[in-house]
Design an enzyme around this catalytic site. Structure first.
Site, PDB file in Angstrom:
ATOM      1  N   CYS A 103       6.675  -2.989  -4.330  1.00 57.69           N
ATOM      2  CA  CYS A 103       5.783  -3.001  -5.615  1.00 57.69           C
ATOM      3  C   CYS A 103       5.356  -4.288  -5.970  1.00 57.69           C
ATOM      4  CB  CYS A 103       6.685  -2.027  -6.668  1.00 57.69           C
ATOM      5  SG  CYS A 103       5.816  -1.939  -8.034  1.00 57.69           S
ATOM      6  N   LYS A 142      11.075   0.756   1.330  1.00 55.10           N
ATOM      7  CA  LYS A 142       9.851   1.400   1.008  1.00 55.10           C
ATOM      8  C   LYS A 142       9.466   0.048   0.999  1.00 55.10           C
ATOM      9  CE  LYS A 142       6.297   4.178  -0.956  1.00 55.10           C
ATOM     10  NZ  LYS A 142       5.433   3.188  -1.213  1.00 55.10           N
ATOM     11  N   HIS A 184       3.779   1.282   3.345  1.00 55.60           N
ATOM     12  CA  HIS A 184       2.567   1.537   2.551  1.00 55.60           C
ATOM     13  C   HIS A 184       1.627   0.578   3.544  1.00 55.60           C
ATOM     14  CE1 HIS A 184      -0.062   1.801  -1.081  1.00 55.60           C
ATOM     15  NE2 HIS A 184      -0.911   1.661  -0.105  1.00 55.60           N
ATOM     16  N   ASN A 224       2.511   5.643   4.696  1.00 46.09           N
ATOM     17  CA  ASN A 224       2.076   5.962   3.313  1.00 46.09           C
ATOM     18  C   ASN A 224       0.701   4.921   3.179  1.00 46.09           C
ATOM     19  OD1 ASN A 224       2.893   4.430   0.196  1.00 46.09           O
ATOM     20  ND2 ASN A 224       1.911   6.336   0.532  1.00 46.09           N
ATOM     21  N   GLY A 226      -3.315   6.006   1.667  1.00 52.23           N
ATOM     22  CA  GLY A 226      -4.626   6.644   1.695  1.00 52.23           C
ATOM     23  C   GLY A 226      -4.683   7.989   2.492  1.00 52.23           C
ATOM     24  N   GLY A 246       0.544   9.816  -2.264  1.00 57.43           N
ATOM     25  CA  GLY A 246       0.756   9.489  -3.645  1.00 57.43           C
ATOM     26  C   GLY A 246       0.097   9.972  -4.768  1.00 57.43           C
ATOM     27  N   ARG A 247      -1.078   9.219  -5.189  1.00 56.90           N
ATOM     28  CA  ARG A 247      -1.939   9.639  -6.280  1.00 56.90           C
ATOM     29  C   ARG A 247      -2.712  10.966  -6.268  1.00 56.90           C
ATOM     30  NH1 ARG A 247      -0.918   6.316 -10.195  1.00 56.90           N
ATOM     31  NH2 ARG A 247       0.498   4.497  -9.771  1.00 56.90           N
TER      32      ARG A 247
END
Length: 276
Positions: A103, A142, A184, A224, A226, A246-247
């Site tokens: 993050c 992650k 990611h 992770n 896209g 995710g989103r």
């Protein structure tokens, strides 16, 4: 160039990514009936806030009636605090404990964890080892493809080398404390980009994650970045253990129901890779 990434119809897991301010008990209660087999994640919980959690705090992390696969993600830069947080939540029955090393917004807030951990694989491993000892088993990490201090001149994103990613993964996993790495497929820019821009400006490189899975067959590797649940169609096999969305799940939650109706977990994901 578009390529299809086929995943095995047996043993492949579909994850809903940890999303701060979203993947709390209330959203999970909505998502779980849509796709009972999905692996859901908590928000990133700061280890410092779980040193002496109250019964109310623990129930909010995982209510008594919550069922299905669930991962607890922890953020922290101190081995003692992280281990204490793991022990404090041990009775909640999480299926996996995860260390956030991806993050970028954490670093910009002055904290010495999140994506900044990618600058030091040995430190990441020591944190994971403390967590694994408290957990009584291996944990997961992650991360991103790499962490960069800033953009280059002209707003260019620094190149990401596979060798750098592979070295980091080897450093954090070779003692056995880490058995699962979720990547990611973008670099993290630690300064000069907002969290939303960090999800858009650095280019996606899923080909590096696919290669990572080939190089580390003994590790579970999840891709992770896209992806969307609507991409989940037919597939054969790669070495990837799973996919994480995710989103897009926030925007199209009913896509989870379509995924759940599939007879087997078979995934075809169309992604863009750079031809060298």
């Amino acid at each position: 160039m578009a390529v299809s990434i086929p995943l095995a119809s047996c043993g492949v897991q579909f994850h809903v990514a940890p999303l701060q301010c979203y993947t709390n008990q209330h959203l999970r209660a909505l998502l779980r009936p849509l796709c009972p087999s999905a692996v859901l994640w908590t928000e990133m919980e700061k280890a410092e806030g779980l040193q002496r959690p109250s019964a109310v705090d623990l129930r909010s992390l995982r209510p008594d009636d919550e069922r299905g696969p669930l991962v607890l993600q922890l953020g922290g830069g101190g081995a003692t605090q992280l281990a204490s947080a793991v022990r404090a939540t041990a009775g909640l029955g999480f299926d996996e404990i995860n260390l956030n090393a991806g993050c970028p917004s954490v670093e910009t807030g002055g904290a010495s964890y999140g994506a900044s951990l990618m600058l030091d694989g040995h430190r990441t491993r020591s944190l994971a080892e403390a967590m694994a000892e408290a957990h009584g088993g291996a944990v997961s990490v992650k991360c991103r493809l790499a962490a960069r201090a800033s953009l280059l001149a002209g707003g260019r994103v620094p190149e990401t080398a596979f060798e750098e990613l592979a070295e980091y993964v080897d450093q954090i996993s070779h003692t056995g404390a880490v058995s699962h790495v979720v990547v990611h497929a973008r670099a993290a820019i630690l300064g000069g980009l907002s969290p939303s821009k960090n999800r858009q400006v650095p280019p996606l490189r899923p080909d590096l994650v696919l290669r990572l899975a080939e190089v580390f067959p003994g590790l579970r590797i999840t891709l992770n970045g896209g992806l969307s649940a609507s991409d989940l169609q037919d597939a054969a096999a790669t070495r990837l253990d799973g996919l994480m969305c995710g989103r897009t799940v926030l925007r199209r939650p009913l896509d989870l129901a379509r995924h759940s109706r599939q007879v087997a977990v078979r995934v075809r994901v169309r992604v863009r890779v750079r031809v060298r």
